[in-house]
Write a protein that holds these residues in place. Structure first.
Motif, short mmCIF file in Angstrom:
data_model
loop_
_atom_site.label_atom_id
_atom_site.label_comp_id
_atom_site.label_asym_id
_atom_site.label_seq_id
_atom_site.Cartn_x
_atom_site.Cartn_y
_atom_site.Cartn_z
N ASP A 1 75.13 34.04 -9.98
CA ASP A 1 74.27 33.32 -9.04
C ASP A 1 74.54 33.68 -7.58
O ASP A 1 73.75 33.35 -6.70
CB ASP A 1 74.41 31.81 -9.25
CG ASP A 1 75.81 31.30 -8.93
OD1 ASP A 1 76.76 32.10 -9.02
OD2 ASP A 1 75.94 30.11 -8.60
N MET A 2 75.67 34.39 -7.31
CA MET A 2 75.98 34.83 -5.95
C MET A 2 76.19 36.34 -5.88
O MET A 2 76.67 36.85 -4.86
CB MET A 2 77.24 34.10 -5.44
CG MET A 2 77.08 32.61 -5.29
SD MET A 2 75.86 32.15 -4.03
CE MET A 2 76.71 32.63 -2.54
N PHE A 3 75.81 37.03 -6.94
CA PHE A 3 76.08 38.46 -7.00
C PHE A 3 75.27 39.22 -5.96
O PHE A 3 74.09 38.96 -5.74
CB PHE A 3 75.76 38.99 -8.40
CG PHE A 3 76.21 40.41 -8.61
CD1 PHE A 3 77.53 40.68 -8.96
CD2 PHE A 3 75.33 41.47 -8.47
CE1 PHE A 3 77.96 41.98 -9.15
CE2 PHE A 3 75.75 42.78 -8.67
CZ PHE A 3 77.07 43.03 -9.01
N SER A 4 75.93 40.18 -5.30
CA SER A 4 75.28 41.06 -4.34
C SER A 4 75.39 42.50 -4.84
O SER A 4 76.30 42.84 -5.61
CB SER A 4 75.96 40.93 -2.97
OG SER A 4 75.67 42.03 -2.15
N ALA A 5 74.50 43.35 -4.39
CA ALA A 5 74.50 44.74 -4.84
C ALA A 5 75.75 45.49 -4.41
O ALA A 5 76.05 46.56 -4.96
CB ALA A 5 73.26 45.46 -4.34
N THR A 6 76.50 44.99 -3.43
CA THR A 6 77.73 45.64 -3.03
C THR A 6 78.96 45.06 -3.73
O THR A 6 80.08 45.49 -3.47
CB THR A 6 77.93 45.51 -1.50
OG1 THR A 6 77.88 44.14 -1.12
CG2 THR A 6 76.86 46.29 -0.76
N ASN A 7 78.76 44.08 -4.58
CA ASN A 7 79.87 43.55 -5.40
C ASN A 7 80.05 44.40 -6.65
O ASN A 7 79.08 44.93 -7.20
CB ASN A 7 79.59 42.11 -5.83
CG ASN A 7 79.54 41.14 -4.67
OD1 ASN A 7 78.66 40.30 -4.59
ND2 ASN A 7 80.48 41.25 -3.74
N MET A 8 81.29 44.49 -7.10
CA MET A 8 81.55 45.16 -8.37
C MET A 8 81.38 44.16 -9.50
O MET A 8 81.88 43.03 -9.42
CB MET A 8 82.95 45.75 -8.40
CG MET A 8 83.16 46.92 -7.47
SD MET A 8 84.84 47.59 -7.55
CE MET A 8 84.84 48.25 -9.21
N PRO A 9 80.70 44.54 -10.58
CA PRO A 9 80.60 43.64 -11.74
C PRO A 9 81.89 43.66 -12.55
O PRO A 9 82.87 44.33 -12.17
CB PRO A 9 79.44 44.26 -12.53
CG PRO A 9 79.52 45.72 -12.21
CD PRO A 9 79.99 45.80 -10.78
N ASP A 10 81.93 42.94 -13.64
CA ASP A 10 83.06 43.05 -14.56
C ASP A 10 83.18 44.49 -15.01
O ASP A 10 82.19 45.13 -15.37
CB ASP A 10 82.85 42.16 -15.78
CG ASP A 10 82.83 40.68 -15.43
OD1 ASP A 10 83.18 40.33 -14.29
OD2 ASP A 10 82.45 39.86 -16.30
N CYS A 11 84.39 45.02 -14.98
CA CYS A 11 84.59 46.45 -15.27
C CYS A 11 85.71 46.67 -16.28
O CYS A 11 86.63 45.86 -16.41
CB CYS A 11 84.93 47.21 -13.99
SG CYS A 11 83.56 47.35 -12.82
N HIS A 12 85.61 47.78 -16.97
CA HIS A 12 86.65 48.25 -17.87
C HIS A 12 87.30 49.48 -17.24
O HIS A 12 86.62 50.42 -16.86
CB HIS A 12 86.07 48.63 -19.24
CG HIS A 12 85.34 47.50 -19.91
ND1 HIS A 12 85.98 46.58 -20.71
CD2 HIS A 12 84.04 47.13 -19.88
CE1 HIS A 12 85.10 45.70 -21.16
NE2 HIS A 12 83.91 46.01 -20.66
N LYS A 13 88.64 49.44 -17.14
CA LYS A 13 89.37 50.55 -16.54
C LYS A 13 90.30 51.18 -17.57
O LYS A 13 91.07 50.47 -18.24
CB LYS A 13 90.19 50.06 -15.34
CG LYS A 13 90.80 51.17 -14.50
CD LYS A 13 91.48 50.60 -13.27
CE LYS A 13 91.88 51.70 -12.30
NZ LYS A 13 92.86 52.64 -12.87
#
Length: 594
Positions: free
Chosen positions: A468-480
């Motif tokens: 609900d607050m996600f921005s296009a410059t935020n990283m989503p949940d990621c697998h490393k």
């Protein structure tokens, strides 16, 4: 088209009041990515996917757990490393099939192709590669690569160990040059660098099983961006509708004194007009922090460690620039086009004389890299195998707002304060929506031989931002994922090699994020993708090379000099003896009485 009939003064007043809300829709918004930490500390952490707390290596223990410095090899060691990171952000947008458009004129159902969103069906990546902003010289590299160096020292049989190292726990940047691609409207350019240039620390072995350590840090931060703004919302669309309808509106004398056409200077197109571009370059050359760690090793096959990393709070100062688009400037000038409109604008504190840009000095207040806690366990079920896991916690909620203070009233903010913007015309203060994060990471090491070790790791990196607050410059949940090798060479030289791969994606349906695609009037300034479904995928690749080698001491140098001198004497003595033997043999051959 509106006819040239006299407009009641109540309607004129309504037009002016309505414009207050228009300005709110075009005020700039700023957001920033989170969870970009611990990307490229060293080769070992990349290979292990940041599973380091129970068994960090070398001078990087200063960051991961300074108590582990007591496990360093005896003597003085130096480390040199070079890391390279490639960032690719793919973004794709499509019109929501249930979206009815703005003012029955703009949107997917528009008859005029110019009134449809050009981002409908668009997709692409950031331009080529990432960027790295260099400190002091203020230049940007067209790629992300950074060296690092450090040194360690531990006396034989001493309980103390000392080290210092320079590293970059946060850093990177990207470019989006093409306005026909979705990423451009999130950010055209952004860079961030947190350089910890001084990190002296120590480890102390309290007893045979327990150690503690501390690192004192001095660092600098660079933050900059260039962000264009468009304004897809009903209010902006209405200005364009009215502007078109009143293109030729003119009542002689009356229009020159009260309201003339086109209204709002022709209005602002919700898709096609760039309202403004905000640029800033900010720096803080000194901020302190510290790390505290402990290590418990009751058995050779079990280790438990923990580290606390204090927050790193910055007061960033530098330059800014607001560049205003033509449609925006026409709207402002429209307010100064007649005595009546000028009076109304003055009463409402609206700008009525446009400027092409505004620039000056800015202060970014309390930009925080959050405090962190990591706990780790290492077990060794067999001699050659080590298994590790870490629990990571970061207080990202401490960075709840991004706040910029300017040295003059900003036209784009002047009217926003009249309708919900409570921070005045000198300040931008945007809510990030960041939440604290918990996540796990796992790693394994196996000694293939006395000279070679293989290591690998996996980390699930939870985003600090909910949808609900996600921005296009935020990283989503990621697998490393990470893999690497340690190569041990003669004379105490060690080489670490690592490759890391991170990936994560997110799908944000239309009208679900306040910082991306909200249709809410009050969120329009932070939603450049209103009416669109957004898909975003992050991919990050990294390689790192690290070499560790002993530092010769004065005693070692003197010993080597003595050895060289002794060898020279022996060689000289051998040469003289050979010459003597050669002379004797020559005399014997010339002896006629032989």
């Amino acid at each position: 088209m509106i006819s040239n009939k006299t407009i009641p003064m109540q309607k004129v007043l309504l037009i002016n009041i309505f414009a207050v809300f228009i300005f709110l829709c075009i005020s700039p918004s700023i957001s920033s990515g989170a969870t970009n930490e611990q990307m490229n500390i060293d080769a070992v952490s990349i290979a292990r996917a940041n599973t380091m707390t129970a068994d960090p290596k070398g001078a990087s223990s200063l960051y991961w757990n300074p108590a582990a410095l007591v496990n360093l090899p005896e003597g003085s060691m130096k480390e040199t490393s070079l890391g390279y990171v490639h960032i690719n952000v793919y973004m794709e947008t499509h019109s929501d099939p249930n979206f009815e458009g703005f003012m029955n004129t703009f949107g997917p159902q528009a008859e005029n192709p110019e009134d449809r969103d050009p981002l409908d069906g668009a997709g692409g990546t950031n331009s080529k590669n990432g960027i790295l902003q260099l400190p002091v010289i203020n230049k940007a590299l067209p790629f992300i690569a950074a060296p690092s160096t450090g040194a360690t020292f531990r006396k034989p049989e001493s309980r103390w160990a000392f080290a210092n190292k320079m590293f970059v726990p946060y850093g990177g940047g990207m470019l989006n040059r093409d306005p026909n691609l979705p990423g451009y409207w999130a950010i055209e350019k952004v860079y961030q660098l947190n350089l910890r240039y001084l990190n002296p620390g120590f480890g102390y072995r309290v007893n045979d099983t327990f150690s503690v350590g501390m690192t004192a840090t001095a660092g600098m931060t660079i933050f900059g961006l260039k962000k264009p703004t468009r304004s897809p919302n009903h209010m902006t669309a209405l200005t364009k509708v009215l502007g078109r309808a009143t293109k030729n509106f003119n009542i002689p004398v009356w229009s020159q004194e009260n309201v003339g056409g086109p209204f709002y200077g022709g209005g602002i197109h919700p898709y096609r007009d760039t309202v403004l571009v905000f640029e800033t370059d900010l720096k803080d050359y000194f901020s302190p922090a510290y790390q505290l760690g402990f290590l418990w090793q009751p058995k050779h096959y079990f280790t438990f460690g923990g580290v606390y990393m204090s927050e790193f709070k910055n007061q960033l100062y530098g330059k800014y620039k607001f560049t205003y688009g033509e449609a925006y400037r026409r709207m402002v000038d429209w307010y100064g086009s007649t005595p009546y409109l000028t009076t109304q604008a003055a009463i409402l504190d609206l700008p009525y004389a446009s400027v092409p840009y505004q620039s000056g000095t800015a202060h970014m207040i309390d930009y925080v890299y959050p405090q962190r806690v990591q706990l780790g366990v290492m077990v060794s079920p067999i001699k050659k195998l080590r298994l590790m896991t870490d629990l990571h916690w970061a207080e990202w909620s401490a960075l709840d707002y991004l706040e910029f203070q300017f040295d003059q009233p900003i036209q784009a903010l002047q009217s926003a304060k009249m309708s919900g913007h409570v921070y005045g015309s000198y300040k931008i203060k945007n809510e990030t929506g960041y939440k604290d994060t918990f996540h796990w990471s796992y790693a394994a090491e196996y000694d293939i031989s006395k000279k070679l070790t293989f290591r690998c790791g996996y980390e699930y990196r939870k985003s600090s931002v909910e949808m609900d607050m996600f921005s296009a410059t935020n990283m989503p949940d990621c697998h490393k994922y990470g893999i690497g090798f340690e190569i041990r060479l003669p004379k105490g030289v060690k080489i670490d090699l690592a490759y890391g791969y991170l990936t994560g994606d997110i799908y944000v349906p239309n009208d679900t994020s306040n910082n991306l695609n909200s249709l809410s009037f009050t969120k329009s300034s932070t939603s450049p993708y209103a009416g669109l479904d957004v898909y975003e995928k992050w991919t990050l690749k990294q390689v790192n090379f690290n070499i560790t080698q002993p530092i010769p001491t004065e005693i070692d140098t003197e010993n080597r000099k003595t050895d060289k001198l002794q060898k020279m004497k022996e060689n000289l003595k051998y040469s003289i003896q050979n010459m003597k033997d050669s002379v004797k043999n020559g005399i014997k051959k010339l002896n006629p009485f032989k």
